[in-house]
Design a protein around this motif. Structure first.
Motif, PDB file in Angstrom:
ATOM      1  N   LEU B 134       0.855  -1.197   0.000  1.00 18.84           N
ATOM      2  CA  LEU B 134       0.000   0.000   0.000  1.00 18.84           C
ATOM      3  C   LEU B 134       0.881   1.234   0.000  1.00 18.84           C
ATOM      4  O   LEU B 134       1.834   1.325   0.758  1.00 18.84           O
ATOM      5  CB  LEU B 134      -0.883   0.019   1.254  1.00 18.84           C
ATOM      6  CG  LEU B 134      -1.727   1.281   1.451  1.00 18.84           C
ATOM      7  CD1 LEU B 134      -2.830   1.371   0.412  1.00 18.84           C
ATOM      8  CD2 LEU B 134      -2.315   1.322   2.851  1.00 18.84           C
ATOM      9  N   GLN B 135       0.529   2.150  -0.862  1.00 20.33           N
ATOM     10  CA  GLN B 135       1.263   3.396  -0.953  1.00 20.33           C
ATOM     11  C   GLN B 135       0.195   4.434  -1.254  1.00 20.33           C
ATOM     12  O   GLN B 135      -0.277   4.530  -2.377  1.00 20.33           O
ATOM     13  CB  GLN B 135       2.253   3.255  -2.105  1.00 20.33           C
ATOM     14  CG  GLN B 135       3.294   4.311  -2.246  1.00 20.33           C
ATOM     15  CD  GLN B 135       4.287   3.927  -3.359  1.00 20.33           C
ATOM     16  OE1 GLN B 135       4.865   2.850  -3.380  1.00 20.33           O
ATOM     17  NE2 GLN B 135       4.449   4.814  -4.328  1.00 20.33           N
ATOM     18  N   ALA B 136      -0.257   5.130  -0.225  1.00 19.97           N
ATOM     19  CA  ALA B 136      -1.434   5.984  -0.404  1.00 19.97           C
ATOM     20  C   ALA B 136      -1.322   7.253   0.410  1.00 19.97           C
ATOM     21  O   ALA B 136      -0.956   7.215   1.586  1.00 19.97           O
ATOM     22  CB  ALA B 136      -2.690   5.225   0.020  1.00 19.97           C
ATOM     23  N   ASN B 148     -10.526   5.129  -7.391  1.00 24.90           N
ATOM     24  CA  ASN B 148     -10.900   3.943  -6.638  1.00 24.90           C
ATOM     25  C   ASN B 148     -10.237   3.964  -5.267  1.00 24.90           C
ATOM     26  O   ASN B 148      -9.198   4.598  -5.078  1.00 24.90           O
ATOM     27  CB  ASN B 148     -10.456   2.681  -7.373  1.00 24.90           C
ATOM     28  CG  ASN B 148     -11.116   2.572  -8.726  1.00 24.90           C
ATOM     29  OD1 ASN B 148     -12.311   2.809  -8.869  1.00 24.90           O
ATOM     30  ND2 ASN B 148     -10.316   2.252  -9.743  1.00 24.90           N
ATOM     31  N   LYS B 149     -10.835   3.218  -4.332  1.00 20.07           N
ATOM     32  CA  LYS B 149     -10.230   3.074  -3.016  1.00 20.07           C
ATOM     33  C   LYS B 149      -8.924   2.291  -3.164  1.00 20.07           C
ATOM     34  O   LYS B 149      -8.875   1.321  -3.909  1.00 20.07           O
ATOM     35  CB  LYS B 149     -11.202   2.311  -2.114  1.00 20.07           C
ATOM     36  CG  LYS B 149     -10.925   2.490  -0.639  1.00 20.07           C
ATOM     37  CD  LYS B 149     -12.025   1.841   0.187  1.00 20.07           C
ATOM     38  CE  LYS B 149     -12.049   0.331  -0.078  1.00 20.07           C
ATOM     39  NZ  LYS B 149     -12.824  -0.415   0.912  1.00 20.07           N
ATOM     40  N   PRO B 150      -7.847   2.709  -2.503  1.00 17.41           N
ATOM     41  CA  PRO B 150      -6.592   1.964  -2.656  1.00 17.41           C
ATOM     42  C   PRO B 150      -6.768   0.512  -2.209  1.00 17.41           C
ATOM     43  O   PRO B 150      -7.397   0.246  -1.182  1.00 17.41           O
ATOM     44  CB  PRO B 150      -5.624   2.694  -1.723  1.00 17.41           C
ATOM     45  CG  PRO B 150      -6.226   4.007  -1.449  1.00 17.41           C
ATOM     46  CD  PRO B 150      -7.702   3.859  -1.607  1.00 17.41           C
ATOM     47  N   GLU B 154      -7.792  -1.851   3.848  1.00 15.40           N
ATOM     48  CA  GLU B 154      -8.507  -2.413   5.013  1.00 15.40           C
ATOM     49  C   GLU B 154      -7.597  -3.256   5.919  1.00 15.40           C
ATOM     50  O   GLU B 154      -7.938  -3.534   7.060  1.00 15.40           O
ATOM     51  CB  GLU B 154      -9.748  -3.193   4.567  1.00 15.40           C
ATOM     52  CG  GLU B 154      -9.498  -4.357   3.633  1.00 15.40           C
ATOM     53  CD  GLU B 154      -9.365  -3.933   2.146  1.00 15.40           C
ATOM     54  OE1 GLU B 154      -9.275  -4.837   1.312  1.00 15.40           O
ATOM     55  OE2 GLU B 154      -9.326  -2.718   1.826  1.00 15.40           O
ATOM     56  N   TYR B 155      -6.417  -3.659   5.413  1.00 14.50           N
ATOM     57  CA  TYR B 155      -5.458  -4.360   6.273  1.00 14.50           C
ATOM     58  C   TYR B 155      -4.694  -3.375   7.175  1.00 14.50           C
ATOM     59  O   TYR B 155      -4.032  -3.773   8.121  1.00 14.50           O
ATOM     60  CB  TYR B 155      -4.437  -5.157   5.441  1.00 14.50           C
ATOM     61  CG  TYR B 155      -5.037  -6.367   4.754  1.00 14.50           C
ATOM     62  CD1 TYR B 155      -4.993  -7.625   5.346  1.00 14.50           C
ATOM     63  CD2 TYR B 155      -5.665  -6.242   3.517  1.00 14.50           C
ATOM     64  CE1 TYR B 155      -5.551  -8.731   4.723  1.00 14.50           C
ATOM     65  CE2 TYR B 155      -6.234  -7.343   2.879  1.00 14.50           C
ATOM     66  CZ  TYR B 155      -6.171  -8.580   3.492  1.00 14.50           C
ATOM     67  OH  TYR B 155      -6.731  -9.674   2.881  1.00 14.50           O
ATOM     68  N   GLY B 158      -7.441  -1.067  10.249  1.00 17.90           N
ATOM     69  CA  GLY B 158      -8.133  -1.746  11.329  1.00 17.90           C
ATOM     70  C   GLY B 158      -9.367  -2.538  10.909  1.00 17.90           C
ATOM     71  O   GLY B 158      -9.940  -3.261  11.723  1.00 17.90           O
ATOM     72  N   THR B 159      -9.797  -2.411   9.657  1.00 24.28           N
ATOM     73  CA  THR B 159     -10.990  -3.141   9.200  1.00 24.28           C
ATOM     74  C   THR B 159     -10.758  -4.651   9.262  1.00 24.28           C
ATOM     75  O   THR B 159     -11.609  -5.400   9.745  1.00 24.28           O
ATOM     76  CB  THR B 159     -11.347  -2.725   7.755  1.00 24.28           C
ATOM     77  OG1 THR B 159     -11.381  -1.307   7.674  1.00 24.28           O
ATOM     78  CG2 THR B 159     -12.688  -3.303   7.332  1.00 24.28           C
ATOM     79  N   ILE B 160      -9.612  -5.108   8.759  1.00 18.70           N
ATOM     80  CA  ILE B 160      -9.224  -6.520   8.889  1.00 18.70           C
ATOM     81  C   ILE B 160      -8.177  -6.603   9.996  1.00 18.70           C
ATOM     82  O   ILE B 160      -7.179  -5.885   9.960  1.00 18.70           O
ATOM     83  CB  ILE B 160      -8.643  -7.055   7.559  1.00 18.70           C
ATOM     84  CG1 ILE B 160      -9.747  -7.099   6.491  1.00 18.70           C
ATOM     85  CG2 ILE B 160      -8.015  -8.435   7.750  1.00 18.70           C
ATOM     86  CD1 ILE B 160      -9.273  -7.555   5.127  1.00 18.70           C
ATOM     87  N   PRO B 161      -8.405  -7.447  11.017  1.00 21.67           N
ATOM     88  CA  PRO B 161      -7.438  -7.494  12.126  1.00 21.67           C
ATOM     89  C   PRO B 161      -6.089  -8.080  11.690  1.00 21.67           C
ATOM     90  O   PRO B 161      -6.041  -9.067  10.955  1.00 21.67           O
ATOM     91  CB  PRO B 161      -8.112  -8.410  13.162  1.00 21.67           C
ATOM     92  CG  PRO B 161      -9.311  -9.001  12.511  1.00 21.67           C
ATOM     93  CD  PRO B 161      -9.525  -8.379  11.186  1.00 21.67           C
ATOM     94  N   THR B 162      -5.027  -7.443  12.112  1.00 28.69           N
ATOM     95  CA  THR B 162      -3.666  -7.877  11.782  1.00 28.69           C
ATOM     96  C   THR B 162      -2.793  -7.672  13.009  1.00 28.69           C
ATOM     97  O   THR B 162      -3.213  -7.043  13.975  1.00 28.69           O
ATOM     98  CB  THR B 162      -3.066  -7.019  10.653  1.00 28.69           C
ATOM     99  OG1 THR B 162      -3.067  -5.650  11.075  1.00 28.69           O
ATOM    100  CG2 THR B 162      -3.825  -7.162   9.348  1.00 28.69           C
TER     101      THR B 162
END
Lengths: 476, 476
Positions: B134-136, B148-150, B154-155, B158-162
């Protein structure tokens, strides 16, 4: 295989030692009284326009010393997406120079002592408070005002060789100073080195200073910020042996020591804390623009004082001082007078027998880097009364309505007496249940004292209120 | 009893692994060629006044996007007591937002892999280079430009837990950006988690990336800065066992590994380094004022370009881009074109078999905190030729006149391809004798890689050139 910092165990030994044969604790009160009575200090409020050698710029209203040295009072415009108020302007102290706040340390009988000064400052409530060995702005040590060279400067500028134990740039009050920092430094001389001292200096252990910090207005802000930069290392064989020998007597002391040396049983590790800070600094923005003092909204720039129309926060006043044992005998200067007494407090809870502190990431306009870590509560008392304020302060009720037996620390400490006029903050540490929850706030995090000591090794992590308060915590 | 960071040993294992069954090293060239040929990229220099959706303010000359998003080109006035030139003004990129530079990490066969993208950027020499997952910018992920959304955001939000392994705010080029920082972040997903990828993404080990970094212009600046934030811990039983098993084959590799894990046999410890930095930050002052671009001295703000009268340093140019697999297909933007190729280099010497790097404390006008640590040499090649420059660059002769067998690393690396137009820096690491002396400079200090990794955990210690170069150093 991290190189152990040998001096950290010496600091720990000194913090666990609260009396000293060379400066017996029961003689300190008498010494301070003697110092207070041996000098004549005359401190008087005067109108700003009457300040000798200070000039108000006719176009901007900015207040500066005629030499351009010391500091100036300027305006800033603040815009931010943090908190309830997203835009305001205010006067602020502009002092881009880095000053020295330094202790000389020396072992007596195998215990590290710090050389403190009974120092007179115009803003001090008790006139004389215990300061670091050296407390000097660049204007001081470059002798811009033509006074004497600050005593002991040669131990800090490399002229006399010393061992540097602590050397960090730390922030001042972010609501009052624009990106101001001081060099917090502790240098050790060998136990054979004769350091000449006069009646206003004494060698004290860290434990003695911590004991004096339980009293109101005895140890000044500059001493507290340097003390806070002293870390005690992580648990190791040597510190375990030392604690066994000089074990703190009280339950509170044991909880505190565990917290000071332990980064292991915490709820979160240091990399979690750093990530939490990175996230908040990405989220919150702070844009500061210097503006003329005359353009500051809601403030009246008068001939006598500079103050807010609703009298909130603070006033800029003029002060004329005559003092006998300072570099300059008599001088005038602007000072900051607070609108009310302030409150700084940590809520703390034991997690697996290690005390955790509820730390607030707080935006203040003078911060170099958006947010710094502050106590759980840091406010002026007038600002949190429901209905009397434009915002509410989280956790203030938990602090003020706490049961007496849960108050671990409660004293009144002075702000820096060279800039702040008789400003005292009530400084508290209050125990809460170990199931106490932070609630909806994303800018609060539990951490151990040890984790704060690790952060404070690097510049601009803990704000001056947090540092002042962790310095106060007794180990015994 | 410091809590060991379990992921650091995983990073070390990945760095010592330079091939992978899921992305064989000998297939990467073909994949990159395929990516380059599968997209149509059309990049053209155009006059600044022709840039679609970019406007030059008629009063100030400042160049900004019509939405107020992305970035702007403004003027600054600089005054400082550092170096030979104490006052100047210049154009600079103002982009106060914090962007994301992030890798997703996942274990395959017990080895940590990072998800890289073959990413097209208008400024890239090879059009396609390997970027982080990701580079945003904030404008990207808030979709200011309506694109578009990068992918993979979501990783990171916080949308997807990591599991967060690295999360730091790090500076961009301090001579070109005003206090710009990005959030350098590495998040780990479990080895069971299916991360959907397309043809332009690949999982590579850190060792594979380090191998690709020996080639010119393959791994982009954003990947390098995130890689540099990955620390490998201090020597412990586990890392000793691991190195024994995956021992580097070359003498150079052994010297590098010792330096990466060792803070013990150094010439100076970390507290000395922090004290050295505090001293320099106290000594040197940096005052930046934003000014209208039209008021920048010695620069011509033209319809076509913005450039210095003597053509030195850099030009601001207009670029029109059409690209197939990016969020927005076609756009115009200003870019920075350098006046010459640059040189970044570390001199290194073994001290007790541990490699030490000669680090420079360098003031650049866009720095948040006055000085950051830079490579021994960091300059544009045109600026150091005797008689052709207003200043001389220390140690540049030692780098350029080195014997071939003492050059440990030598490749050309691109600057960030979203802001810098075909800018390459020659990146070198050069061995010197272990009795090599710093000489009269107080802003240079020897330190191990491990010490740099400790500093880079905290914001704004290592500048982007230093980070880029330490990322390049192979462990094998």
């Amino acid at each position: 295989m991290v190189k152990p910092k040998l001096h950290q165990i010496d600091f720990l030994k000194s913090a666990l030692t609260d009396d000293s044969p060379i400066s017996p604790s029961d003689s300190i009160d008498a010494w301070l009284s003697d110092r207070r009575s041996s000098v004549k200090a005359f401190v008087e409020k005067i109108p700003l326009r009457s300040l000798r050698r200070w000039q108000s710029d006719p176009k901007t209203g900015n207040l500066a010393h005629e030499t351009g040295g010391f500091f100036s009072i300027v305006g800033i415009h603040v815009s931010t997406n943090y908190g309830a108020i997203n835009e305001w302007s205010q006067p602020i102290i502009n002092q881009p120079e880095v000053g020295y706040l330094g202790f000389i340390a020396k072992e007596f009988g195998g215990i590290l002592h710090l050389l403190v000064q009974a120092k007179i400052e115009p803003g001090n409530v008790n006139i004389v408070q215990l300061s670091p060995t050296l407390q000097a702005t660049k204007s001081n040590y470059n002798q811009i005002h033509g006074g004497n060279k600050p005593r002991y400067i040669e131990y800090f500028n490399g002229t006399i060789p010393t061992k540097i134990l602590v050397d960090q740039l730390q922030s001042e009050q972010g609501a009052r100073f624009l990106k101001k920092r001081n060099r917090n430094i502790v240098v050790q001389v060998s136990s054979h080195e004769e350091v000449p001292i006069t009646d206003d200096f004494r060698w004290l252990t860290i434990g003695q200073l911590k004991k004096l910090l339980t009293k109101d207005g005895v140890v000044n802000m500059d001493s507290r910020t340097v003390l806070a930069c002293i870390g005690y290392g992580d648990y190791n064989d040597e510190s375990i042996r030392l604690i066994h020998r000089l074990a703190p007597r009280s339950t509170n002391g044991k909880l505190v020591i565990e917290s000071a040396l332990n980064n292991e049983r915490g709820e979160v590790d240091l990399s979690f804390i750093l990530s939490w800070i990175s996230g908040l600094k990405s989220k919150y923005e702070l844009e500061i623009t210097k503006i003329p003092l005359y353009d500051v909204r809601d403030w009246i720039v008068g001939d006598d004082t500079i103050q807010r129309k609703d009298c909130k926060y603070f006033n800029v006043i003029g002060v004329s001082t005559q003092i006998a044992n300072r570099e300059v005998i008599s001088w005038d200067q602007p000072m900051i007078e607070p609108a009310q007494e302030g409150l700084v407090a940590f809520l703390v809870k034991p997690v697996n027998l290690v005390l955790h502190f509820l730390v607030q990431a707080k935006l203040e306009p003078g911060n170099l880097d958006i947010l710094e870590l502050a106590p759980t509560v840091q406010c002026l008392t007038g600002n949190y009364r429901t209905g009397h304020s434009e915002y509410s302060v989280p956790f203030v009720n938990e602090v003020l309505n706490s049961k007496k037996q849960l108050i671990m620390f409660d004293s009144k400490q002075s702000e820096e007496g060279g800039r702040f006029f008789r400003e005292m903050n009530r400084s508290m540490i209050v125990l809460v249940d170990d199931n106490f929850e932070i609630g909806p706030y994303d800018n609060f995090c539990w951490m151990t004292l040890n984790q704060m000591y690790h952060l404070v090794e690097f510049n601009n992590y803990l704000n001056i209120s947090a540092r002042s308060l962790i310095a106060c915590i007794p180990f015994n």
